[in-house]
Motif scaffolding. Sequence first.
Motif, PDB file in Angstrom:
ATOM      1  N   LEU A   2       0.823  -1.200   0.000  1.00  0.00           N
ATOM      2  CA  LEU A   2       0.000   0.000   0.000  1.00  0.00           C
ATOM      3  C   LEU A   2       0.857   1.250   0.000  1.00  0.00           C
ATOM      4  N   HIS A   3       1.899   1.241   0.846  1.00  0.00           N
ATOM      5  CA  HIS A   3       2.781   2.409   0.890  1.00  0.00           C
ATOM      6  C   HIS A   3       3.515   2.588  -0.430  1.00  0.00           C
ATOM      7  N   GLY A   4       3.892   1.472  -1.068  1.00  0.00           N
ATOM      8  CA  GLY A   4       4.577   1.560  -2.352  1.00  0.00           C
ATOM      9  C   GLY A   4       3.694   2.177  -3.417  1.00  0.00           C
ATOM     10  N   THR A   5       2.433   1.789  -3.450  1.00  0.00           N
ATOM     11  CA  THR A   5       1.493   2.376  -4.408  1.00  0.00           C
ATOM     12  C   THR A   5       1.307   3.859  -4.143  1.00  0.00           C
ATOM     13  N   ARG A   6       1.199   4.202  -2.855  1.00  0.00           N
ATOM     14  CA  ARG A   6       1.041   5.615  -2.484  1.00  0.00           C
ATOM     15  C   ARG A   6       2.232   6.434  -2.950  1.00  0.00           C
ATOM     16  N   ASP A   7       3.433   5.931  -2.684  1.00  0.00           N
ATOM     17  CA  ASP A   7       4.639   6.672  -3.054  1.00  0.00           C
ATOM     18  C   ASP A   7       4.760   6.823  -4.566  1.00  0.00           C
ATOM     19  N   ALA A  52       2.124  18.226  -1.712  1.00  0.00           N
ATOM     20  CA  ALA A  52       3.088  18.255  -0.610  1.00  0.00           C
ATOM     21  C   ALA A  52       2.397  18.038   0.726  1.00  0.00           C
ATOM     22  N   ALA A  53       1.232  18.666   0.902  1.00  0.00           N
ATOM     23  CA  ALA A  53       0.486  18.502   2.149  1.00  0.00           C
ATOM     24  C   ALA A  53       0.026  17.057   2.323  1.00  0.00           C
ATOM     25  N   THR A  58       0.576  11.899   5.083  1.00  0.00           N
ATOM     26  CA  THR A  58       0.634  10.436   5.043  1.00  0.00           C
ATOM     27  C   THR A  58       2.024   9.911   5.377  1.00  0.00           C
ATOM     28  N   GLY A  59       2.943  10.825   5.644  1.00  0.00           N
ATOM     29  CA  GLY A  59       4.289  10.409   6.017  1.00  0.00           C
ATOM     30  C   GLY A  59       5.095   9.828   4.872  1.00  0.00           C
ATOM     31  N   SER A  60       4.806  10.251   3.655  1.00  0.00           N
ATOM     32  CA  SER A  60       5.527   9.722   2.494  1.00  0.00           C
ATOM     33  C   SER A  60       6.780  10.556   2.239  1.00  0.00           C
ATOM     34  N   ARG A  61       7.925  10.007   2.609  1.00  0.00           N
ATOM     35  CA  ARG A  61       9.178  10.724   2.364  1.00  0.00           C
ATOM     36  C   ARG A  61       9.482  10.806   0.864  1.00  0.00           C
TER      37      ARG A  61
END
Length: 299
Positions: A2-7, A52-53, A58-61
């Motif tokens: 999920l995080h990979g898709t988000r990033d 950016a917000a 979501t804490g996506s670096r």
Amino acid sequence: MLHGTRDITFAATAVLLGGLLVAHRLLPEFGGIRQLVGSFLPWLLVPALLLAAAALGTGSRIGLAAVAAPILAWSVLFVPQLIERPYGGSSTGALRVATQNLGAHGTAAELTDAAIISVQELTDRNRPSVAAALNPDHPHVATVGTIGLWSRYALDDVERLDLGQGWARALRARIDAPTGDVTVYAVHLGSLRFGETESRNRTLRTLTDLVNRDRSDRLLVLGDLNTASTDPELAALTHTLQDVRNGLGFTWPADFPLTRPDHILTRGFTPLDATVRRTPGSDHRAPTATLALTPQVSR
């Protein structure tokens, strides 16, 4: 996963925004996409900041790192324009000019401090009120269709111009200013609508060709060009003329301006100031400028 898709989503969106900012001139002209993006290019900062917000929330670096690119590109393109230009110098012999799309109910009465005033959307309905406002201090008048030019100084060699619309919606005149002749093009180019750009593009090309062939030392283009300062189609004209404005100088729509179709373009002048005024009755704000009349140069 999920995080990979988000990033990936954040990064892809950031790349798209950055690409539009730095390479919008490469967009296809089909349907007016390039003109639409170019006309509202400064507003791409809004989705960049929202992205950016979202990345921060979501804490996506990866998202934050990616969105830095379009924000940096925007800053390079537009921060210098937001800084007040260092116009200034001697006002001796200065010439104040203005242009106004009158809209439904404008009269240009707020622009009477200008020595030369170009108006568009002049109709039988508003012509008496415009004349009543401008004639007392601007006795020299030329009109062609819905275009009007009012001047404190004598007008000569007035020429009707058909820029490719099938009827005259522009004029060229020579003004006998105190320190020498000034050539003025008062124009209203073809309308720009999504999916219908050819009329505007054709009139812009014709105007550009006329200006490039004009040998006048001091020249003004005043009017509603239906072409934003950031529209790549304007570049051929501003390559030889100075776009006199301060900041982004948005003029339309009047209540909350989003773009700048109204212009003061010059050759052979030194700008002293440039402003945009809100004028009652019109859906356009009015650009004004004070220009130093530099000595004429023999060609």
